[in-house]
Design a protein around this motif. Structure first.
Motif, mmCIF file in Angstrom:
data_model
loop_
_atom_site.group_PDB
_atom_site.id
_atom_site.type_symbol
_atom_site.label_atom_id
_atom_site.label_comp_id
_atom_site.label_asym_id
_atom_site.label_seq_id
_atom_site.Cartn_x
_atom_site.Cartn_y
_atom_site.Cartn_z
ATOM 1 N N ILE A 123 22.492 31.165 51.806
ATOM 2 C CA ILE A 123 23.415 31.812 50.910
ATOM 3 C C ILE A 123 23.996 30.934 50.000
ATOM 4 N N PRO A 124 23.860 30.651 48.706
ATOM 5 C CA PRO A 124 24.256 29.520 47.909
ATOM 6 C C PRO A 124 25.740 30.043 47.321
ATOM 7 N N SER A 125 26.540 29.103 47.100
ATOM 8 C CA SER A 125 27.664 29.479 46.338
ATOM 9 C C SER A 125 27.747 29.796 45.143
ATOM 10 N N ASP A 126 27.545 31.177 44.782
ATOM 11 C CA ASP A 126 27.042 31.898 43.427
ATOM 12 C C ASP A 126 28.475 32.661 43.113
ATOM 13 N N TYR A 127 28.368 33.876 43.787
ATOM 14 C CA TYR A 127 29.656 34.567 43.770
ATOM 15 C C TYR A 127 30.129 34.816 42.290
ATOM 16 N N SER A 128 29.346 35.405 41.259
ATOM 17 C CA SER A 128 29.823 35.499 39.875
ATOM 18 C C SER A 128 28.852 36.537 39.282
ATOM 19 N N LEU A 129 28.992 36.586 37.947
ATOM 20 C CA LEU A 129 28.085 37.772 37.292
ATOM 21 C C LEU A 129 26.642 36.988 37.364
ATOM 22 N N ASP A 130 25.763 38.247 37.355
ATOM 23 C CA ASP A 130 24.319 37.547 37.157
ATOM 24 C C ASP A 130 23.971 36.802 35.996
ATOM 25 N N PHE A 131 23.861 35.635 36.213
ATOM 26 C CA PHE A 131 23.708 34.163 35.208
ATOM 27 C C PHE A 131 22.236 34.062 35.135
ATOM 28 N N THR A 132 21.303 35.023 35.804
ATOM 29 C CA THR A 132 19.923 34.815 35.439
ATOM 30 C C THR A 132 19.432 35.138 34.037
ATOM 31 N N THR B 57 35.111 42.730 41.684
ATOM 32 C CA THR B 57 35.097 42.789 43.106
ATOM 33 C C THR B 57 36.133 42.269 43.714
ATOM 34 N N THR B 58 36.913 42.390 44.756
ATOM 35 C CA THR B 58 37.886 41.952 45.300
ATOM 36 C C THR B 58 37.172 40.671 46.071
ATOM 37 N N MET B 59 37.972 39.701 46.623
ATOM 38 C CA MET B 59 37.567 38.624 47.271
ATOM 39 C C MET B 59 37.236 39.078 48.514
ATOM 40 N N ASP B 60 38.049 39.956 49.238
ATOM 41 C CA ASP B 60 38.052 40.461 50.801
ATOM 42 C C ASP B 60 36.606 41.145 50.599
ATOM 43 N N ASN B 61 36.313 42.091 49.643
ATOM 44 C CA ASN B 61 35.034 42.786 49.585
ATOM 45 C C ASN B 61 33.790 42.018 49.470
ATOM 46 N N THR B 62 33.909 40.864 48.525
ATOM 47 C CA THR B 62 32.883 39.980 48.435
ATOM 48 C C THR B 62 32.540 39.303 49.754
ATOM 49 N N ILE C 219 24.419 36.213 45.845
ATOM 50 C CA ILE C 219 25.225 37.408 45.888
ATOM 51 C C ILE C 219 25.976 37.590 44.525
ATOM 52 N N PHE C 220 25.675 38.460 43.684
ATOM 53 C CA PHE C 220 26.560 38.549 42.408
ATOM 54 C C PHE C 220 27.649 39.636 42.527
ATOM 55 N N ASN C 221 28.918 39.280 42.420
ATOM 56 C CA ASN C 221 29.733 40.217 42.395
ATOM 57 C C ASN C 221 30.807 40.455 41.037
ATOM 58 N N GLY C 222 30.043 40.028 39.944
ATOM 59 C CA GLY C 222 30.735 40.111 38.591
ATOM 60 C C GLY C 222 31.966 39.247 38.632
ATOM 61 N N ALA C 223 33.072 39.831 38.461
ATOM 62 C CA ALA C 223 34.303 38.892 38.385
ATOM 63 C C ALA C 223 35.303 39.306 39.666
ATOM 64 N N PHE C 224 36.042 38.362 40.151
ATOM 65 C CA PHE C 224 36.894 38.592 41.266
ATOM 66 C C PHE C 224 38.157 39.563 40.796
ATOM 67 N N ALA C 225 38.108 40.764 41.212
ATOM 68 C CA ALA C 225 39.421 41.751 40.890
ATOM 69 C C ALA C 225 40.661 40.862 40.978
ATOM 70 N N ASP C 226 40.588 40.082 41.874
ATOM 71 C CA ASP C 226 41.991 39.623 42.332
ATOM 72 C C ASP C 226 42.683 38.741 40.928
ATOM 73 N N LEU C 227 41.847 38.316 40.016
ATOM 74 C CA LEU C 227 42.278 37.644 39.005
ATOM 75 C C LEU C 227 42.865 38.603 37.978
ATOM 76 N N ARG D 113 24.087 41.635 28.299
ATOM 77 C CA ARG D 113 23.146 41.322 29.476
ATOM 78 C C ARG D 113 23.911 41.100 30.717
ATOM 79 N N ALA D 114 25.074 41.494 30.706
ATOM 80 C CA ALA D 114 25.943 41.387 32.045
ATOM 81 C C ALA D 114 26.185 42.669 32.402
ATOM 82 N N GLN D 115 25.604 43.894 31.888
ATOM 83 C CA GLN D 115 26.010 45.265 32.247
ATOM 84 C C GLN D 115 25.276 45.638 33.617
ATOM 85 N N LEU D 116 25.959 45.942 34.543
ATOM 86 C CA LEU D 116 25.288 46.422 35.894
ATOM 87 C C LEU D 116 24.950 47.703 36.147
ATOM 88 N N SER D 117 23.745 48.210 36.211
ATOM 89 C CA SER D 117 23.385 49.446 36.230
ATOM 90 C C SER D 117 23.570 50.165 37.777
#
Length: 305
Positions: A104-113, A179-184, A143-151, A270-274
Protein backbone atom coordinates in the motif's frame (compact mmCIF):
# COMPACT_ATOMS: atom_id res chain seq x y z
CA UNK A 1 3.03 -16.48 4.81
CA UNK A 2 2.23 -15.04 8.24
CA UNK A 3 -0.35 -12.27 8.69
CA UNK A 4 2.15 -9.62 9.76
CA UNK A 5 1.76 -6.01 8.62
CA UNK A 6 4.81 -3.80 8.27
CA UNK A 7 4.39 -0.02 8.47
CA UNK A 8 6.98 2.44 7.17
CA UNK A 9 6.69 6.03 8.35
CA UNK A 10 5.24 5.02 11.72
CA UNK A 11 6.87 7.94 13.55
CA UNK A 12 4.72 10.33 11.50
CA UNK A 13 1.22 11.53 12.31
CA UNK A 14 -0.68 9.25 9.93
CA UNK A 15 1.74 6.35 10.29
CA UNK A 16 1.32 6.20 14.07
CA UNK A 17 -2.46 6.25 13.64
CA UNK A 18 -2.24 3.31 11.21
CA UNK A 19 -0.18 1.36 13.75
CA UNK A 20 -2.75 2.09 16.48
CA UNK A 21 -5.60 1.01 14.19
CA UNK A 22 -3.82 -2.25 13.31
CA UNK A 23 -3.18 -3.04 16.95
CA UNK A 24 -6.87 -2.43 17.75
CA UNK A 25 -7.62 -5.03 15.07
CA UNK A 26 -5.28 -7.45 16.90
CA UNK A 27 -2.80 -7.52 14.02
CA UNK A 28 0.87 -8.33 14.38
CA UNK A 29 2.59 -5.07 13.55
CA UNK A 30 6.17 -4.32 12.56
CA UNK A 31 7.53 -0.85 11.99
CA UNK A 32 10.69 0.31 10.25
CA UNK A 33 12.47 3.31 11.74
CA UNK A 34 15.79 4.87 10.94
CA UNK A 35 18.49 4.80 13.62
CA UNK A 36 18.39 8.61 13.57
CA UNK A 37 14.68 8.72 14.49
CA UNK A 38 13.51 10.32 17.71
CA UNK A 39 14.23 7.89 20.57
CA UNK A 40 11.06 8.83 22.43
CA UNK A 41 8.95 8.03 19.37
CA UNK A 42 10.67 4.67 18.97
CA UNK A 43 9.98 3.82 22.61
CA UNK A 44 6.37 4.91 22.19
CA UNK A 45 5.89 2.53 19.26
CA UNK A 46 7.40 -0.32 21.26
CA UNK A 47 5.18 0.46 24.26
CA UNK A 48 2.15 0.43 21.98
CA UNK A 49 2.97 -3.17 21.08
CA UNK A 50 4.66 -2.84 17.68
CA UNK A 51 7.84 -4.73 16.84
CA UNK A 52 10.41 -2.12 15.89
CA UNK A 53 13.08 -2.75 13.25
CA UNK A 54 15.78 -0.09 13.37
CA UNK A 55 17.71 0.33 10.12
CA UNK A 56 21.05 2.11 9.93
CA UNK A 57 20.90 2.55 6.17
CA UNK A 58 17.75 2.64 4.09
CA UNK A 59 18.94 -0.09 1.74
CA UNK A 60 17.35 -3.15 0.20
CA UNK A 61 19.31 -5.59 2.33
CA UNK A 62 18.24 -4.18 5.71
CA UNK A 63 14.66 -3.59 4.61
CA UNK A 64 14.35 -7.12 3.20
CA UNK A 65 15.14 -8.54 6.64
CA UNK A 66 12.40 -6.40 8.19
CA UNK A 67 9.89 -7.44 5.50
CA UNK A 68 10.48 -11.18 5.89
CA UNK A 69 7.24 -13.14 6.54
CA UNK A 70 5.05 -10.04 6.23
CA UNK A 71 1.83 -10.28 4.23
CA UNK A 72 1.55 -6.55 3.48
CA UNK A 73 3.78 -3.49 3.61
CA UNK A 74 2.05 -0.17 4.29
CA UNK A 75 3.93 3.01 3.44
CA UNK A 76 3.08 6.23 5.25
CA UNK A 77 6.30 7.94 4.22
CA UNK A 78 6.09 11.69 3.71
CA UNK A 79 8.45 13.82 1.68
CA UNK A 80 9.44 14.88 -1.80
CA UNK A 81 11.14 12.98 -4.64
CA UNK A 82 13.89 11.51 -2.47
CA UNK A 83 11.25 9.89 -0.26
CA UNK A 84 8.13 9.31 -2.35
CA UNK A 85 10.09 7.88 -5.27
CA UNK A 86 13.57 7.02 -4.00
CA UNK A 87 12.88 5.59 -0.52
CA UNK A 88 9.61 3.94 -1.59
CA UNK A 89 11.30 2.21 -4.54
CA UNK A 90 13.84 0.65 -2.20
CA UNK A 91 11.09 -0.36 0.24
CA UNK A 92 9.02 -1.86 -2.59
CA UNK A 93 11.97 -3.84 -3.96
CA UNK A 94 12.75 -5.13 -0.47
CA UNK A 95 9.14 -6.24 -0.02
CA UNK A 96 9.28 -8.15 -3.31
CA UNK A 97 12.64 -9.70 -2.39
CA UNK A 98 11.15 -10.86 0.92
CA UNK A 99 8.13 -12.41 -0.79
CA UNK A 100 5.56 -9.94 0.53
CA UNK A 101 2.24 -10.32 -1.28
CA UNK A 102 0.85 -6.78 -1.10
CA UNK A 103 1.95 -3.15 -0.95
CA UNK A 104 0.00 0.00 0.00
CA UNK A 105 1.85 3.13 -1.19
CA UNK A 106 1.86 6.47 0.59
CA UNK A 107 -0.77 8.21 -1.54
CA UNK A 108 -3.64 9.25 0.82
CA UNK A 109 -4.91 12.10 -1.33
CA UNK A 110 -7.57 12.91 -3.88
CA UNK A 111 -7.67 10.69 -6.97
CA UNK A 112 -4.73 12.00 -8.99
CA UNK A 113 -5.12 9.52 -11.83
CA UNK A 114 -7.36 11.97 -13.71
CA UNK A 115 -4.93 14.88 -13.49
CA UNK A 116 -1.96 15.80 -15.69
CA UNK A 117 1.67 16.31 -14.77
CA UNK A 118 2.41 19.88 -13.77
CA UNK A 119 -0.92 20.52 -12.03
CA UNK A 120 0.25 19.48 -8.57
CA UNK A 121 3.89 18.80 -7.69
CA UNK A 122 3.25 16.40 -4.80
CA UNK A 123 0.71 14.40 -6.79
CA UNK A 124 3.06 14.30 -9.78
CA UNK A 125 5.58 12.47 -7.61
CA UNK A 126 3.01 9.86 -6.62
CA UNK A 127 2.01 9.29 -10.24
CA UNK A 128 5.68 8.88 -11.15
CA UNK A 129 6.12 6.27 -8.42
CA UNK A 130 3.03 4.44 -9.70
CA UNK A 131 4.71 3.86 -13.05
CA UNK A 132 7.40 1.89 -11.24
CA UNK A 133 4.97 0.26 -8.80
CA UNK A 134 2.69 -1.05 -11.55
CA UNK A 135 5.68 -2.58 -13.36
CA UNK A 136 6.70 -4.69 -10.37
CA UNK A 137 5.45 -8.21 -9.51
CA UNK A 138 3.41 -7.39 -6.40
CA UNK A 139 -0.26 -6.61 -5.76
CA UNK A 140 -0.85 -3.02 -4.69
CA UNK A 141 -3.73 -0.91 -3.44
CA UNK A 142 -3.91 2.88 -3.36
CA UNK A 143 -6.28 4.58 -0.92
CA UNK A 144 -7.72 7.91 -2.02
CA UNK A 145 -9.28 9.88 0.83
CA UNK A 146 -9.88 13.33 -0.67
CA UNK A 147 -8.44 15.88 1.75
CA UNK A 148 -7.74 15.33 5.43
CA UNK A 149 -10.70 16.80 7.29
CA UNK A 150 -8.36 17.68 10.16
CA UNK A 151 -6.94 20.49 8.02
CA UNK A 152 -10.21 22.40 8.34
CA UNK A 153 -9.27 23.12 11.95
CA UNK A 154 -6.70 25.65 10.84
CA UNK A 155 -4.18 24.55 8.22
CA UNK A 156 -6.62 24.87 5.32
CA UNK A 157 -7.56 28.56 4.85
CA UNK A 158 -11.32 28.04 4.76
CA UNK A 159 -12.72 28.68 8.24
CA UNK A 160 -11.72 31.91 9.97
CA UNK A 161 -13.19 31.46 13.42
CA UNK A 162 -12.46 34.88 14.92
CA UNK A 163 -13.69 36.79 11.87
CA UNK A 164 -16.64 34.39 11.44
CA UNK A 165 -15.86 33.84 7.79
CA UNK A 166 -15.91 30.88 5.41
CA UNK A 167 -13.75 31.40 2.31
CA UNK A 168 -14.26 29.46 -0.87
CA UNK A 169 -13.06 29.24 -4.46
CA UNK A 170 -15.48 28.67 -7.30
CA UNK A 171 -18.94 27.20 -6.72
CA UNK A 172 -20.02 27.48 -3.06
CA UNK A 173 -22.26 24.44 -3.48
CA UNK A 174 -19.65 22.08 -4.93
CA UNK A 175 -19.23 19.05 -2.71
CA UNK A 176 -15.67 18.39 -1.53
CA UNK A 177 -14.52 15.06 -0.10
CA UNK A 178 -12.95 15.07 3.36
CA UNK A 179 -11.79 12.19 5.57
CA UNK A 180 -10.27 12.44 9.03
CA UNK A 181 -6.80 11.05 9.56
CA UNK A 182 -8.20 8.55 12.08
CA UNK A 183 -10.75 7.24 9.57
CA UNK A 184 -8.08 7.06 6.86
CA UNK A 185 -5.80 5.13 9.20
CA UNK A 186 -8.55 2.73 10.27
CA UNK A 187 -9.58 2.04 6.67
CA UNK A 188 -5.93 1.51 5.70
CA UNK A 189 -5.52 -0.96 8.56
CA UNK A 190 -8.53 -2.96 7.37
CA UNK A 191 -7.30 -2.85 3.76
CA UNK A 192 -3.85 -4.11 4.76
CA UNK A 193 -5.47 -7.20 6.30
CA UNK A 194 -7.80 -7.71 3.34
CA UNK A 195 -6.11 -9.82 0.68
CA UNK A 196 -8.82 -9.13 -1.90
CA UNK A 197 -8.49 -5.38 -2.33
CA UNK A 198 -8.60 -3.82 -5.82
CA UNK A 199 -5.92 -1.49 -7.23
CA UNK A 200 -7.78 1.64 -6.06
CA UNK A 201 -10.09 2.35 -3.15
CA UNK A 202 -11.89 5.65 -2.64
CA UNK A 203 -13.19 6.88 0.71
CA UNK A 204 -14.85 10.05 1.96
CA UNK A 205 -15.73 10.48 5.60
CA UNK A 206 -18.00 13.32 4.52
CA UNK A 207 -18.73 15.35 1.40
CA UNK A 208 -19.61 18.96 2.08
CA UNK A 209 -19.67 22.26 0.25
CA UNK A 210 -18.42 25.61 1.52
CA UNK A 211 -22.05 26.59 2.07
CA UNK A 212 -22.55 23.43 4.14
CA UNK A 213 -19.53 24.40 6.27
CA UNK A 214 -21.03 27.84 6.85
CA UNK A 215 -24.32 26.28 7.97
CA UNK A 216 -22.50 23.89 10.29
CA UNK A 217 -20.51 26.70 11.90
CA UNK A 218 -23.68 28.73 12.48
CA UNK A 219 -25.36 25.71 14.09
CA UNK A 220 -22.38 24.92 16.31
CA UNK A 221 -21.54 28.45 17.45
CA UNK A 222 -24.86 30.25 17.32
CA UNK A 223 -23.09 33.09 15.53
CA UNK A 224 -23.61 34.43 12.04
CA UNK A 225 -20.91 33.42 9.57
CA UNK A 226 -20.41 35.12 6.22
CA UNK A 227 -19.12 33.58 3.02
CA UNK A 228 -16.48 35.21 0.86
CA UNK A 229 -15.77 34.00 -2.67
CA UNK A 230 -12.08 34.59 -3.26
CA UNK A 231 -12.32 33.84 -6.97
CA UNK A 232 -12.72 31.05 -9.48
CA UNK A 233 -10.48 28.22 -10.59
CA UNK A 234 -8.83 30.32 -13.29
CA UNK A 235 -7.83 33.08 -10.87
CA UNK A 236 -6.53 30.50 -8.40
CA UNK A 237 -4.39 29.02 -11.16
CA UNK A 238 -2.86 32.42 -11.90
CA UNK A 239 -2.13 33.03 -8.22
CA UNK A 240 -0.37 29.66 -8.02
CA UNK A 241 1.94 30.65 -10.87
CA UNK A 242 2.72 33.97 -9.17
CA UNK A 243 3.33 32.32 -5.79
CA UNK A 244 5.68 29.75 -7.34
CA UNK A 245 7.61 32.48 -9.14
CA UNK A 246 8.18 34.64 -6.05
CA UNK A 247 8.35 31.88 -3.42
CA UNK A 248 9.61 28.70 -5.11
CA UNK A 249 9.88 26.48 -2.01
CA UNK A 250 11.40 23.66 -4.05
CA UNK A 251 12.71 21.89 -0.95
CA UNK A 252 9.59 22.45 1.17
CA UNK A 253 6.95 19.73 1.43
CA UNK A 254 4.08 22.18 1.85
CA UNK A 255 4.96 25.66 0.55
CA UNK A 256 2.00 28.06 0.33
CA UNK A 257 1.40 27.33 -3.34
CA UNK A 258 1.21 23.57 -2.72
CA UNK A 259 -1.94 24.01 -0.65
CA UNK A 260 -3.27 26.26 -3.41
CA UNK A 261 -2.56 23.54 -5.97
CA UNK A 262 -4.46 21.01 -3.89
CA UNK A 263 -7.49 23.30 -3.58
CA UNK A 264 -7.31 23.93 -7.33
CA UNK A 265 -7.61 20.17 -7.85
CA UNK A 266 -10.36 19.72 -5.26
CA UNK A 267 -12.72 22.18 -6.96
CA UNK A 268 -12.08 20.61 -10.36
CA UNK A 269 -14.83 18.45 -11.91
CA UNK A 270 -12.30 15.64 -12.28
CA UNK A 271 -12.03 15.33 -8.49
CA UNK A 272 -15.72 14.72 -7.90
CA UNK A 273 -16.40 11.44 -6.09
CA UNK A 274 -19.59 9.59 -6.98
CA UNK A 275 -19.47 6.32 -5.06
CA UNK A 276 -16.92 5.87 -2.27
CA UNK A 277 -15.95 2.46 -0.88
CA UNK A 278 -16.93 3.38 2.69
CA UNK A 279 -19.10 0.27 3.12
CA UNK A 280 -16.28 -2.15 2.40
CA UNK A 281 -15.54 -2.69 6.10
CA UNK A 282 -18.81 -2.72 8.09
CA UNK A 283 -18.65 -1.32 11.59
CA UNK A 284 -16.49 1.68 10.80
CA UNK A 285 -17.86 4.98 12.08
CA UNK A 286 -17.19 7.74 9.60
CA UNK A 287 -16.65 11.05 11.37
CA UNK A 288 -18.72 13.80 9.81
CA UNK A 289 -17.44 17.33 9.36
CA UNK A 290 -20.01 18.48 11.91
CA UNK A 291 -18.71 15.99 14.49
CA UNK A 292 -15.10 16.96 13.88
CA UNK A 293 -15.74 20.70 14.02
CA UNK A 294 -17.86 20.29 17.17
CA UNK A 295 -14.99 18.52 18.92
CA UNK A 296 -12.57 21.20 17.69
CA UNK A 297 -14.70 24.06 19.00
CA UNK A 298 -15.13 22.32 22.35
CA UNK A 299 -11.36 21.92 22.65
CA UNK A 300 -10.88 25.59 21.80
CA UNK A 301 -13.28 26.57 24.59
CA UNK A 302 -11.61 24.20 27.06
CA UNK A 303 -8.16 25.61 26.21
CA UNK A 304 -9.30 29.10 27.15
CA UNK A 305 -10.46 28.07 30.64
Amino acid sequence: MENIILVAGATGNLGERIVKALLRLKADVRVIVRASSNAAKISHLENMGAQVFIVNNWNKEELTVACKNCSCVVSALAGLEETIIGAQKILLDAAIEAGVLRFIPSDYSLDFTSFRDGENRNLDLRRKFHVYLDSRPIASTTIFNGAFADLLKGEMPMIFLRKKLVLHWGNADRKLAFTTMDNTAEFTAHASLDRGTPRYLHIAGDQVSARDVKTIMIQLTGHKFRMIRTGGQHLLGLLIKIARAFSPGKDELYPAWQGMQYMHNMIDDRAQLSKPDNDRYPGMHWTSIQEMLKAWLESEVAAKK
